[in-house]
Design an enzyme around this catalytic site. Sequence first.
Site, PDB file in Angstrom:
ATOM      1  N   ARG A 242       0.836  -1.217   0.000  1.00 23.19           N
ATOM      2  CA  ARG A 242       0.000   0.000   0.000  1.00 23.19           C
ATOM      3  C   ARG A 242       0.872   1.270   0.000  1.00 23.19           C
ATOM      4  O   ARG A 242       0.533   2.272   0.609  1.00 23.19           O
ATOM      5  CB  ARG A 242      -0.942   0.042   1.211  1.00 23.19           C
TER       6      ARG A 242
ATOM      7  N   SER B  81     -10.380  -0.564   3.380  1.00 17.28           N
ATOM      8  CA  SER B  81      -9.622  -0.676   4.632  1.00 17.28           C
ATOM      9  C   SER B  81      -9.180   0.719   5.054  1.00 17.28           C
ATOM     10  O   SER B  81      -8.533   1.410   4.278  1.00 17.28           O
ATOM     11  CB  SER B  81      -8.364  -1.517   4.431  1.00 17.28           C
TER      12      SER B  81
ATOM     13  N   GLU C  25      -4.466   3.819   6.125  1.00  7.08           N
ATOM     14  CA  GLU C  25      -4.126   3.565   4.731  1.00  7.08           C
ATOM     15  C   GLU C  25      -4.702   4.698   3.878  1.00  7.08           C
ATOM     16  O   GLU C  25      -4.171   5.062   2.839  1.00  7.08           O
ATOM     17  CB  GLU C  25      -4.749   2.235   4.316  1.00  7.08           C
TER      18      GLU C  25
HETATM   19  N1  EPU Z   1     -10.352 -10.416  10.727  1.00  3.22           N
HETATM   20  C1  EPU Z   1     -11.001 -10.416  11.952  1.00  3.22           C
HETATM   21  N2  EPU Z   1     -11.975  -9.481  12.149  1.00  3.22           N
HETATM   22  C2  EPU Z   1     -12.329  -8.568  11.222  1.00  3.22           C
HETATM   23  C3  EPU Z   1     -11.654  -8.572   9.968  1.00  3.22           C
HETATM   24  C4  EPU Z   1     -10.660  -9.512   9.763  1.00  3.22           C
HETATM   25  O1  EPU Z   1     -10.728 -11.217  12.829  1.00  3.22           O
HETATM   26  O2  EPU Z   1     -13.244  -7.770  11.481  1.00  3.22           O
HETATM   27  C5  EPU Z   1      -9.337 -11.458  10.457  1.00  3.22           C
HETATM   28  C6  EPU Z   1      -9.895 -12.487   9.469  1.00  3.22           C
HETATM   29  O3  EPU Z   1     -10.608 -13.494  10.114  1.00  3.22           O
HETATM   30  C7  EPU Z   1      -8.659 -13.011   8.820  1.00  3.22           C
HETATM   31  C8  EPU Z   1      -7.740 -11.815   8.808  1.00  3.22           C
HETATM   32  O4  EPU Z   1      -8.234 -10.916   9.789  1.00  3.22           O
HETATM   33  O5  EPU Z   1      -8.085 -14.018   9.593  1.00  3.22           O
HETATM   34  C9  EPU Z   1      -7.620 -11.149   7.443  1.00  3.22           C
HETATM   35  O6  EPU Z   1      -8.898 -10.678   7.015  1.00  3.22           O
HETATM   36  P1  EPU Z   1      -9.238 -10.408   5.466  1.00  3.22           P
HETATM   37  O7  EPU Z   1      -8.951 -11.625   4.653  1.00  3.22           O
HETATM   38  O8  EPU Z   1     -10.632  -9.858   5.411  1.00  3.22           O
HETATM   39  O9  EPU Z   1      -8.180  -9.361   4.975  1.00  3.22           O
HETATM   40  P2  EPU Z   1      -7.559  -8.049   5.645  1.00  3.22           P
HETATM   41  O10 EPU Z   1      -6.144  -8.323   5.969  1.00  3.22           O
HETATM   42  O11 EPU Z   1      -8.435  -7.571   6.760  1.00  3.22           O
HETATM   43  C10 EPU Z   1      -6.631  -7.108   3.399  1.00  3.22           C
HETATM   44  C11 EPU Z   1      -6.674  -5.836   2.614  1.00  3.22           C
HETATM   45  C12 EPU Z   1      -7.994  -5.687   1.874  1.00  3.22           C
HETATM   46  C13 EPU Z   1      -8.128  -6.859   0.928  1.00  3.22           C
HETATM   47  C14 EPU Z   1      -8.064  -8.163   1.763  1.00  3.22           C
HETATM   48  C15 EPU Z   1      -8.054  -9.381   0.874  1.00  3.22           C
HETATM   49  C16 EPU Z   1      -5.251  -4.293   3.812  1.00  3.22           C
HETATM   50  C17 EPU Z   1      -5.164  -3.062   4.643  1.00  3.22           C
HETATM   51  N3  EPU Z   1      -6.468  -4.696   3.487  1.00  3.22           N
HETATM   52  O12 EPU Z   1      -7.618  -7.026   4.407  1.00  3.22           O
HETATM   53  O13 EPU Z   1      -7.899  -4.510   1.080  1.00  3.22           O
HETATM   54  O14 EPU Z   1      -9.357  -6.812   0.220  1.00  3.22           O
HETATM   55  O15 EPU Z   1      -6.832  -8.196   2.528  1.00  3.22           O
HETATM   56  O16 EPU Z   1      -6.848  -9.472   0.182  1.00  3.22           O
HETATM   57  O17 EPU Z   1      -4.210  -4.857   3.461  1.00  3.22           O
HETATM   58  C18 EPU Z   1      -8.393  -2.190   0.955  1.00  3.22           C
HETATM   59  O18 EPU Z   1      -7.188  -2.010   0.878  1.00  3.22           O
HETATM   60  O19 EPU Z   1      -9.217  -1.242   0.939  1.00  3.22           O
HETATM   61  C19 EPU Z   1      -8.897  -3.553   1.120  1.00  3.22           C
HETATM   62  C20 EPU Z   1     -10.189  -3.826   1.288  1.00  3.22           C
END
Ligand code: EPU
Length: 338
Positions: A162, A237, A333
């Site tokens: 990012r 995010s 972000e």
């Molecule tokens: N999780 C929780 N609670 C929550 C959200 C997530 O416990 O409320 C846990 C999930 O269970 C999982 C882990 O966190 O174990 C990761 O969650 P998720 O797969 O939803 O991905 P993320 O790391 O929260 C990132 C990106 C997203 C992207 C997703 C999928 C960043 C800041 N965000 O989110 O990007 O869609 O991975 O690749 O890196 C964005 O940048 O706007 C965005 C949506």
Amino acid sequence: MNILENISLKPYNTFGIDAKARFFVDITGLVQLQKVLELKAYPKKFIISGGSNMLLTKDIDALVMHIKLEGISIVDENEDTVEIKAMAGENWHKLVLWCLDRGYGGIENLSLIPGNVGTAPIQNIGAYGVELKDVFVSCTAMEMATGELVAFDKDECHFGYRESIFKNEAKGKYIITSVNLRLTKRDHELHTGYGAIEGELKNMGIVYPTIRDISDAVIAIRRSKLPDPKELGNSGSFFKNPVISKKAFDKFIKKNPKAPHYETNDDQFKIPAGWLIEQCGFKGKRFGDAGVHDKQALVLVNYGNATGQEILALSEQIQEEVHKRFRIKIQPEVNIIK
Ligand code: EPU
């Protein structure tokens, strides 16, 4: 040239914040863009494109240039790959669909990301195991001080998680006007390793996915977790996932053995900020019209009439709580306009 006065920016930012632009102009061509940059009567200028990665916390006392440069073309191709050029004002997801219609692979995992093409390199958009940098060739940007067009190749963009030069050394100096991507026409490299994609493809009963199937899976996952900005104001995010050292991680995981985490390729550990925020009890919480999404705690939402200040205050409260509880600093972000 139609320069408007006192325009609400609510329709131009996906958070749906009702900040005002002192002056506003639609930019539809490169020559016009150059001319607007030269206008001495409006010394302060501000760029808005898809408005999907910003939080406006005040009115903008400047000439807001709304980038509407459009067009997608093929600049080079062989039997295996194709290089496309997309103008900055094209909607990102429309570009993904344009590629899928032609069988071009590489950005299917980036389906449904809000925003426009020109913003994609600024934060090196990424989702489900793919980042823009994986297909990026170059971009063209207009230098604001001179009106000159400058090309940036992939190395010059200094892409990171990012991150790019446009958030750092080059911040506020350039307007990205177009982006070139190299995509595959056959033997596509499929990225289905990301847990949620595998599960979704299974649900769909698909064993040998096409790039269209992957896009459909990503769209289904995103729709189930992430709010549609047309229905609920948000900027995806709000925070980046924090990356911590091995030493800090060892301490952290001892105390929180159930925490999800990923090892990075430089011996550090990424912890999902969504998990940290959920543990602090914020998931689904609402404070006036500002809130934390109930299906993904990393996403802050505007239930209608939240001000940028209110969203900012909530984000600061979240940062404090996460730090108090886990000793981890999470950083926005989203580009906060203060
Ligand atoms: N999780 C929780 N609670 C929550 C959200 C997530 O416990 O409320 C846990 C999930 O269970 C999982 C882990 O966190 O174990 C990761 O969650 P998720 O797969 O939803 O991905 P993320 O790391 O929260 C990132 C990106 C997203 C992207 C997703 C999928 C960043 C800041 N965000 O989110 O990007 O869609 O991975 O690749 O890196 C964005 O940048 O706007 C965005 C949506």
